[in-house]
Design an enzyme around this catalytic site. Sequence first.
Site, PDB file in Angstrom:
ATOM      1  N   GLY A 255      27.894 -17.415 -22.751  1.00 40.78           N
ATOM      2  CA  GLY A 255      26.786 -18.133 -23.371  1.00 40.78           C
ATOM      3  C   GLY A 255      26.620 -17.944 -24.862  1.00 40.78           C
ATOM      4  CB  THR A 256      28.804 -17.091 -27.757  1.00 40.81           C
ATOM      5  OG1 THR A 256      29.866 -18.024 -27.586  1.00 40.81           O
ATOM      6  CG2 THR A 256      29.194 -15.727 -27.227  1.00 40.81           C
ATOM      7  CG  ASN A 257      29.341 -22.676 -27.650  1.00 40.50           C
ATOM      8  OD1 ASN A 257      29.349 -23.154 -28.765  1.00 40.50           O
ATOM      9  ND2 ASN A 257      30.424 -22.246 -27.052  1.00 40.50           N
TER      10      ASN A 257
ATOM     11  CB  ILE B 108      33.533 -31.227 -11.206  1.00 43.60           C
ATOM     12  CG1 ILE B 108      34.897 -30.523 -11.149  1.00 43.60           C
ATOM     13  CG2 ILE B 108      33.678 -32.720 -11.489  1.00 43.60           C
ATOM     14  CD1 ILE B 108      35.771 -30.740 -12.347  1.00 43.60           C
TER      15      ILE B 108
ATOM     16  CG  ASN C  59      31.957 -30.507 -22.705  1.00 39.20           C
ATOM     17  OD1 ASN C  59      31.533 -29.428 -22.331  1.00 39.20           O
ATOM     18  ND2 ASN C  59      33.256 -30.785 -22.790  1.00 39.20           N
TER      19      ASN C  59
ATOM     20  CG  HIS D 280      37.460 -29.468 -25.292  1.00 36.45           C
ATOM     21  ND1 HIS D 280      37.693 -28.990 -24.017  1.00 36.45           N
ATOM     22  CD2 HIS D 280      38.674 -29.581 -25.883  1.00 36.45           C
ATOM     23  CE1 HIS D 280      38.996 -28.841 -23.851  1.00 36.45           C
ATOM     24  NE2 HIS D 280      39.603 -29.183 -24.962  1.00 36.45           N
TER      25      HIS D 280
HETATM   26  C1  GRF Z   1      33.770 -21.985 -25.340  1.00 39.12           C
HETATM   27  O1  GRF Z   1      35.069 -21.718 -25.798  1.00 39.12           O
HETATM   28  C2  GRF Z   1      33.585 -23.455 -25.202  1.00 39.12           C
HETATM   29  O2  GRF Z   1      34.311 -24.212 -26.137  1.00 39.12           O
HETATM   30  C3  GRF Z   1      34.147 -23.714 -23.845  1.00 39.12           C
HETATM   31  O3  GRF Z   1      33.805 -22.598 -23.064  1.00 39.12           O
HETATM   32  C4  GRF Z   1      33.573 -21.508 -23.912  1.00 39.12           C
HETATM   33  C5  GRF Z   1      32.133 -21.103 -23.694  1.00 39.12           C
HETATM   34  O4  GRF Z   1      31.920 -19.947 -24.363  1.00 39.12           O
HETATM   35  N1  GRF Z   1      33.569 -24.919 -23.314  1.00 39.12           N
HETATM   36  P1  GRF Z   1      30.424 -19.342 -24.312  1.00 39.12           P
HETATM   37  O5  GRF Z   1      30.089 -19.107 -22.863  1.00 39.12           O
HETATM   38  O6  GRF Z   1      29.515 -20.352 -24.953  1.00 39.12           O
HETATM   39  O7  GRF Z   1      30.534 -18.081 -25.111  1.00 39.12           O
END
Ligand code: GRF
Length: 204
Positions: free
Chosen positions: A11-13, A91, A106, A108
Amino acid sequence: IKIAVLISGGGTNLQSLIDAVEEGSIKGSIALVISDRKGAFGLTRAENHGIQAMLLDKKTYGGIEERDAALLQILQEQKIDLIVLAGYLAIVPQRIIAKYENRMINIHPSLIPSFCGSGYYGEKVHQEALNRGVKVTGATVHFVNEETDGGPIILQETVTIDFDDDLKDIQTKVLEIEHKILPQAVRLFAEGRLKVIGNRVKIL
Ligand code: GRF
């Protein structure tokens, strides 16, 4: 706007979105964080910030169909305006994608259409970039449509790959870009500045 973030892992994003909302740079709130994986640290991140965190895994709900039915119901009950897939590995069924056309995004970790499509997630993306010897890679934020990683592209940003970079180096560089362009895309969406024209996105 009310945002739901779907995760499967660290969950760093998600954290980058939480930080952006708390700084006030996004006109919206994260109403819900949902993980399909038990123990995803992203759930803890949500709880640490007083955000409702839910585990929607097929085991608890008795199968994928049941889980996805519960997912759709929760999204509708909570009147979610934007769904963000941030490392969500399950999915998303077509009936949910259809209901959230141009309201689901999303992130990517490559420059779509390179190194994407089913089977391309996580480290495999970076391994393939390394193997191919590309000099530039990056990240993409796009709207989700029925084709895996095929929806209209919102933002992309590049990073250079140096010859001595290993997989971790690439992953670190790309993740830094992800944490920049995902909040940026959500901010633009919240400001109503994303206009989808055909399969392209115009930023107003
Ligand atoms: C990230 O590399 C993102 O691009 C991909 O999955 C990973 C998620 O990382 N979809 P995090 O869980 O947000 O750290």
